[in-house]
Design a protein around this motif. Structure first.
Motif, PDB file in Angstrom:
ATOM      1  N   UNK A 289      -2.213   0.113  -0.440  1.00 28.20           N
ATOM      2  CA  UNK A 289      -2.375  -0.951   0.237  1.00 28.20           C
ATOM      3  C   UNK A 289      -1.512  -1.651   0.455  1.00 28.20           C
ATOM      4  N   UNK A 290      -1.417  -2.466  -1.233  1.00 27.02           N
ATOM      5  CA  UNK A 290      -0.320  -3.929  -1.544  1.00 27.02           C
ATOM      6  C   UNK A 290       1.061  -2.929  -1.401  1.00 27.02           C
ATOM      7  N   UNK A 291       1.409  -1.956  -1.314  1.00 24.21           N
ATOM      8  CA  UNK A 291       2.736  -1.659  -0.797  1.00 24.21           C
ATOM      9  C   UNK A 291       2.732  -1.963   0.699  1.00 24.21           C
ATOM     10  N   UNK A 292       1.984  -1.599   1.147  1.00 25.84           N
ATOM     11  CA  UNK A 292       2.156  -1.450   2.898  1.00 25.84           C
ATOM     12  C   UNK A 292       1.386  -3.626   2.761  1.00 25.84           C
ATOM     13  N   UNK A 293       1.491  -3.818   2.122  1.00 24.55           N
ATOM     14  CA  UNK A 293       0.660  -5.155   2.811  1.00 24.55           C
ATOM     15  C   UNK A 293      -0.615  -5.598   3.313  1.00 24.55           C
ATOM     16  N   UNK A 294      -0.789  -4.486   3.351  1.00 23.37           N
ATOM     17  CA  UNK A 294      -2.705  -4.465   4.754  1.00 23.37           C
ATOM     18  C   UNK A 294      -3.081  -3.430   5.412  1.00 23.37           C
ATOM     19  N   UNK A 295      -4.112  -3.674   4.846  1.00 17.96           N
ATOM     20  CA  UNK A 295      -4.852  -2.377   5.983  1.00 17.96           C
ATOM     21  C   UNK A 295      -3.758  -1.651   6.792  1.00 17.96           C
ATOM     22  N   UNK A 296      -4.274  -0.419   6.877  1.00 16.94           N
ATOM     23  CA  UNK A 296      -3.727   0.466   7.910  1.00 16.94           C
ATOM     24  C   UNK A 296      -4.976   2.010   8.836  1.00 16.94           C
ATOM     25  N   UNK A 297      -4.803   1.826   9.910  1.00 13.80           N
ATOM     26  CA  UNK A 297      -5.647   2.803  10.838  1.00 13.80           C
ATOM     27  C   UNK A 297      -6.017   3.992   9.917  1.00 13.80           C
ATOM     28  N   UNK A 298      -7.312   4.005  10.235  1.00 11.50           N
ATOM     29  CA  UNK A 298      -8.154   5.442   9.093  1.00 11.50           C
ATOM     30  C   UNK A 298      -8.295   4.794   7.618  1.00 11.50           C
ATOM     31  N   UNK A 299      -7.927   3.876   7.217  1.00 11.25           N
ATOM     32  CA  UNK A 299      -8.176   2.975   5.597  1.00 11.25           C
ATOM     33  C   UNK A 299      -9.079   3.904   5.111  1.00 11.25           C
ATOM     34  N   UNK A 300      -8.893   4.950   4.169  1.00  3.44           N
ATOM     35  CA  UNK A 300      -9.999   4.732   2.614  1.00  3.44           C
ATOM     36  C   UNK A 300     -10.816   6.286   3.438  1.00  3.44           C
ATOM     37  N   UNK A 301      -9.759   6.885   4.355  1.00  2.14           N
ATOM     38  CA  UNK A 301     -10.884   8.207   4.832  1.00  2.14           C
ATOM     39  C   UNK A 301     -10.538   9.188   4.148  1.00  2.14           C
ATOM     40  N   UNK A 302      -9.215   9.330   3.742  1.00  2.94           N
ATOM     41  CA  UNK A 302      -8.688  10.394   3.167  1.00  2.94           C
ATOM     42  C   UNK A 302      -8.808  10.456   1.812  1.00  2.94           C
ATOM     43  N   UNK A 303      -8.762   9.118   1.370  1.00  5.25           N
ATOM     44  CA  UNK A 303      -9.708   9.133  -0.255  1.00  5.25           C
ATOM     45  C   UNK A 303     -11.251   9.424   0.084  1.00  5.25           C
ATOM     46  N   UNK A 304     -11.887   9.320   0.442  1.00  2.00           N
ATOM     47  CA  UNK A 304     -13.225   9.781   0.715  1.00  2.00           C
ATOM     48  C   UNK A 304     -12.794  11.505   0.813  1.00  2.00           C
ATOM     49  N   UNK A 305     -12.726  11.564   1.294  1.00  2.00           N
ATOM     50  CA  UNK A 305     -12.320  13.165   1.854  1.00  2.00           C
ATOM     51  C   UNK A 305     -11.696  14.353   0.174  1.00  2.00           C
ATOM     52  N   UNK A 306     -10.485  13.003  -0.205  1.00  2.00           N
ATOM     53  CA  UNK A 306      -9.975  13.452  -1.660  1.00  2.00           C
ATOM     54  C   UNK A 306     -11.188  13.689  -2.495  1.00  2.00           C
ATOM     55  N   UNK A 307     -11.624  12.767  -2.702  1.00  4.06           N
ATOM     56  CA  UNK A 307     -13.309  12.983  -3.763  1.00  4.06           C
ATOM     57  C   UNK A 307     -14.479  13.953  -3.152  1.00  4.06           C
ATOM     58  N   UNK A 308     -14.829  13.832  -1.804  1.00  2.00           N
ATOM     59  CA  UNK A 308     -15.380  15.251  -1.404  1.00  2.00           C
ATOM     60  C   UNK A 308     -15.238  16.514  -1.540  1.00  2.00           C
ATOM     61  N   UNK A 309     -14.043  16.700  -1.466  1.00  2.00           N
ATOM     62  CA  UNK A 309     -13.287  18.123  -1.934  1.00  2.00           C
ATOM     63  C   UNK A 309     -12.961  18.298  -3.336  1.00  2.00           C
ATOM     64  N   UNK A 310     -13.443  17.318  -4.496  1.00  2.00           N
ATOM     65  CA  UNK A 310     -13.249  17.667  -5.856  1.00  2.00           C
ATOM     66  C   UNK A 310     -14.962  17.778  -5.560  1.00  2.00           C
TER      67      UNK A 310
END
Length: 113
Positions: free
Chosen positions: A29-50
């Protein structure tokens, strides 16, 4: 009472893994300088997969899995997103991530954990 060391280690590893994933999300988010569409969805999915990969979901009840793990991940995602939308302060969000107690609602006694 028998202490379930295996489950304790798995939950601890899941906490560590999820914290790292959200930290990566904040760095992105810091590199992109802001939020983006579906922010955090992949992160939650990766955590659930783990969590699925290490077998926590099969060791606890279906309701506890959603109440304590999935809902907690979604709550953190929403909390960080709201914080970044209102303040835009990544440092504040990183601090909130460090203070977040992952899976704190998990009933340890129920699983002899």
């Amino acid at each position: 009472m028998k202490y379930n060391h295996t489950l304790a280690r798995k939950v601890g590893n899941a906490r560590h893994f999820c914290r790292l994933q959200f930290k990566k999300l904040l760095e992105e988010t810091k590199l992109r300088k802001g939020l983006f569409e579906n922010w955090g969805d992949n992160t939650v999915r990766e955590c659930r997969d783990y969590i699925n990969k290490v077998g926590i979901d099969s060791a606890v009840s279906y309701q506890d899995y959603y109440d304590d793990f999935v809902d907690d991940l979604r709550a953190l995602q929403d909390y960080l997103e709201d914080m970044l939308e209102t303040s835009g302060n990544i440092t504040l969000a990183e601090s909130a991530l460090q203070d977040w107690s992952f899976f704190s609602g998990f009933d340890e006694e129920k699983y002899d954990f």
